[in-house]
Design an enzyme around this catalytic site. Structure first.
Site: not given
Length: 849
Positions: A128, A268-270, A272, A302-303, A306
């Protein structure tokens, strides 16, 4: 080069005639330490016979095959960022591109890291916004979804993770193996993941509400694996899945869920799908505060949010990036408050997340929540407090405005209608209007398409006995962003009873326009009135004069953590706006810190203490203010409960604030064992924090730092050592730090940040003042030559915001005047830095007044 910057218009045009079906991606990760082989076959349809391009950033392209024919001289079709294709055929097309990809050490694309502990190689992808093209050829835009089949050849002892469930490997050449993954669901290019190396950890599984078994893995580098608390991560994830499946009325969308903590991560994170990546600092090898643990659990949730909002349903273009991130922020905070041990998550949100939003929204670079993302460059600049925290705050206000049940009914309809496709904001608003019966067009225009933050203040007239004769709420807006907004909120009244502030009145109302009367409060009484009690809306709040006096004297006597936090926020806003002297706020902090039971609130307040004692204090008073703060914080640490969270945070804050010879000796005592705190051991990471503070004070030299490193020669230890050496109070140390980062391009992303942080740690600003002019002379070249991530770290990190005062404003103004054609991202950093310094000057002036 210019072709790297895809515009929204180009993406829309390409999507107008292209439909993507599938990608077959083959990676050979055994070709050496600098490059890898990447072969991509894309199957897609075209509604017309016209030319187009495929996005790819690579060292070289060796083959391009379109519809069965090899193109001659492939290099002539490749400009470094785009592969130009001749006219397509109408209908089905197939393109195959073979290239040499380049490993990165910037956290962009396919990042390569070598663990200093065991020399193991670790890879992970981070795509991203637009870095999938660094690993495979693709149509790099979110609305051209497809399935992705990944085949990877790598060392046989590695673990290879992608979005699809992990297949059994098959032997390849000696010492290598091949992993052939099944196709993914239809997802966007930026969500593809590939993580490979000797990752170790724990596994488990959960059962979804439709009865499926979802395998889960939690992994980190082998040298960190003993510190991975996999079961806790899985437990939080399982609670989140159950919450979201019920809230969204949609089963978990993917067949497995791996979570991997990776080195040198930029964020922090992604999200995928099925292969989440997290920053490695979330693996706790030493004791950390509950504030950090809460942040990790919130990031996990949060992730996870998504998986539905962002992955199952994806924005059509990056204009709606805010909706992806804001929804995940809102949903994760709600889930955290309702299904984890962090029941005070909205308190944390009110002070930390919204504090970030308020600060961002008052900079000259502020923008509407729905930003105008004209191209990739614009997107890169808008991962900010408005996109995340303000957007989430506005969503919370929307929930209050339409009702929680109506809101989630609309969300459920949205997922049912748009699963596996792409949407725009209006697609969600249509569903919310249908379920709530409210016309949201005006609401959306005022909240989402205008910038700036409002201020609400009570207008109270009292009778002689203190009874309210009239209660109204005044709404104002800054001159440059004059929009007044509708606010659904609560007003709370608090009364002193038995030494405690207790809520005795509460009314929920709609506030709109410049003045709103609140007749329901006529005839009531309270010692303190709080507008926006419950924190339902996004606004700055002021207290009337009587309430302010009560708040300042009885803050710690209020048991409601959220209401207390809102009072902290109001006082902090007054400091930043020059209405409350920063010295008074410092006194308020020190008198009430021990009354804070929330670890996250304490963490934020200690950060604010450093600000009011440092940048917000007059330069002539700064050293004395900081010394006094350090002494007070140390006294609080000594009296804190043995081994407590507060004791840890106060000790760390003391180390950052330390300035005197006595402070230096205390730090030496903590390191050597002659100074102790009840129940507190000096573990590895706390030791490094003390060593860095010792370096700032000149209490250790390079040899001493190297001795500390010898006992912790890990990636984390090496970063701490870089910070400590850059923090040494010598011209030689500062010059070396500057040279290693600004003049050389060898350090990886996190190592650069470690050096920059050390460079900025000074007792006497005069030590780094000579670099102010060097900074403005160098930044244009840095921006032109470094990757986006590294350029941002350097330009933002070295901005001289903590020293220089008016001279920084003058230099920034001169640079901005001379660099009118500079890229927007670069100018934005300078504009924001200048605004930060200008606010410091205003706060200092108010403090002296």
């Amino acid at each position: 080069m210019a072709s790297e910057n895809l515009t929204r218009d180009e993406a829309r045009r390409r999507a107008s005639f292209l439909t993507t079906d599938s990608y077959d991606i083959r990676l050979d990760l055994t070709t050496g330490p600098e490059t890898f082989r990447t072969e991509t076959t894309i199957r897609f349809s075209s509604s017309s016979a016209q030319e187009t391009f495929v996005d790819l950033i690579a060292k070289a392209v060796s083959e391009i095959e379109l519809n069965g024919e090899l193109l001659t001289d492939p290099a002539s079709h490749f400009d470094g960022a785009r592969v130009r294709l001749p006219a397509l055929v109408e209908g089905e097309n197939v393109v195959r591109i073979l290239a040499d990809g380049v490993y990165m050490n910037t956290g962009e694309g396919l990042h390569r890291f070598v663990d200093p502990v065991d020399d193991e190689v670790y890879l992970y992808s981070q795509f991203e916004v637009s870095d999938a093209r660094r690993m495979f050829a693709c149509f790099e835009q979110p609305d051209l979804k497809a399935t992705f089949r990944l085949t990877v050849t790598a060392p046989e002892h590695w673990r290879v993770i992608s979005n699809a469930p992990a297949p059994a490997s098959t032997p390849a050449d000696e010492g290598t193996a091949t992993w052939a993954f099944e196709p993914t669901e239809r997802i966007s290019t930026y969500l593809v993941a590939m993580i490979a190396g000797n990752y170790q950890g724990g596994t488990g599984e959960i059962t979804t509400r439709d009865g499926r078994t979802i395998p889960m893995g939690v992994f980190a580098r082998a040298s960190l694996a003993e510190h991975v608390d996999a079961q806790n991560v899985i437990d939080v994830t399982a609670a989140g899945i159950a919450f979201y499946e019920d809230a969204f009325d949609r089963d978990f969308p993917f067949p497995k869920y791996d979570q991997v903590f990776v080195p040198e991560y930029n964020m922090g994170a992604m999200e995928n799908p099925g292969a989440i990546t997290y920053v490695e600092t979330y693996v706790f090898r030493s004791e950390v505060s509950d504030a950090i643990r809460e942040r990790r659990d919130l990031t996990i949730l949060h992730e996870l949010a998504h998986m539905w909002f962002g992955d199952l349903v994806t924005m059509r273009w990056w204009d709606d990036l805010w909706l992806n991130e804001s929804f995940a922020e809102y949903a994760s905070t709600l889930a955290s408050a309702e299904v984890t041990r962090w029941s005070d998550s909205w308190t944390t949100f009110a002070l930390s997340e919204k504090g970030w939003a308020y600060q961002q929204d008052q900079l000259p670079s502020t923008h509407p929540v729905v930003a105008d993302m004209v191209d990739f460059d614009a997107v890169e600049t808008n991962f900010d407090g408005i996109t995340y925290a303000k957007g989430a705050s506005v969503l919370r206000q929307l929930v209050a405005y339409v009702g929680r049940e109506e809101f989630f009914a609309g969300v459920r309809a949205y997922f049912a209608r748009h699963a596996w496709s792409n949407t725009e904001l209006n697609d969600l608003l249509v569903e919310l209007e249908a379920t709530s019966g409210r016309d949201l067009s005006s609401w959306a225009q005022r909240w989402l398409q205008t910038a700036g933050v409002n201020t609400l203040r009570p207008v109270i007239e009292r009778d002689a006995d203190g009874t309210v004769a009239r209660f109204a709420i005044e709404q104002t807006a800054p001159q440059e962003h004059p929009t007044l907004r509708p606010h659904r909120l609560q007003v709370g009244g608090f009364t002193l009873r038995g030494g405690q502030l207790v809520r005795t009145e509460s009314v929920e109302i709609d506030v709109d326009d410049a003045l709103t009367e609140v007749p329901a409060l006529t005839g009531t009484r309270a010692d303190l009135w709080l507008v926006n009690d419950g924190d339902l809306t996004y606004t700055k709040v002021r207290l009337d004069e009587q309430s302010l006096v009560v708040a300042m004297e009885h803050l710690r006597d209020l048991d409601d953590s959220l209401a207390r936090t809102l009072l902290w926020s109001s006082a902090w806003d007054m400091v930043r706006d020059g209405e409350l002297p920063s010295r008074r706020y410092q006194q308020l902090l020190l008198a009430n810190l021990t009354g804070e039971g929330s670890s996250s609130v304490l963490r934020t307040l200690l950060q604010q203490l450093e600000t009011v004692a440092g940048p917000y204090a007059d330069p002539d008073q700064r050293l004395a203010r900081t010394e006094a703060a350090a002494d007070a914080v140390w006294e609080l640490a000594e009296s804190a409960a043995a081994g407590s969270d507060a004791q840890l945070q106060l000790t760390e804050a003391f180390a950052r604030l330390a300035r005197t010879e006595a402070h230096l000796q205390r730090i030496e005592g903590l390191l050597g064992g002659s100074v102790t705190l009840p129940g507190r051991s000096i573990d590895t990471d706390l030791r490094w924090k003390l060593v860095i503070s010792l370096a700032v004070l000149g209490g250790i030299d390079v040899a001493g730092i190297d001795e500390q490193l010898a006992s912790d020669d890990t990636q984390s230890g090496r970063k701490h050592a870089l910070t400590a050496k850059a923090a040494l109070p010598t011209e030689v140390a500062k010059a070396k730090a500057w040279r290693r980062t600004m003049e050389k391009d060898t350090l990886a992303n996190e190592s650069i940040t470690a050096v920059v942080q050390g460079f900025r740690r000074v007792v006497d600003d005069a030590l780094i003042a000579p670099y102010r002019q060097r900074y403005f002379a160098a930044i244009s070249q840095v921006w032109a030559e470094r990757s986006n991530e590294i350029a941002n770290r350097l330009v933002a990190g070295y901005f001289p915001s903590s020293y220089g005062g008016q001279s920084v404003l003058d230099d920034a103004d001169a640079w901005l005047a001379d660099a009118e054609e500079a890229p927007f991202g670069l100018r934005r950093i300078i504009i924001e830095g200048r605004a930060t310094v200008a606010r410091q000057e205003r706060v200092r002036a108010a403090d002296l007044g």
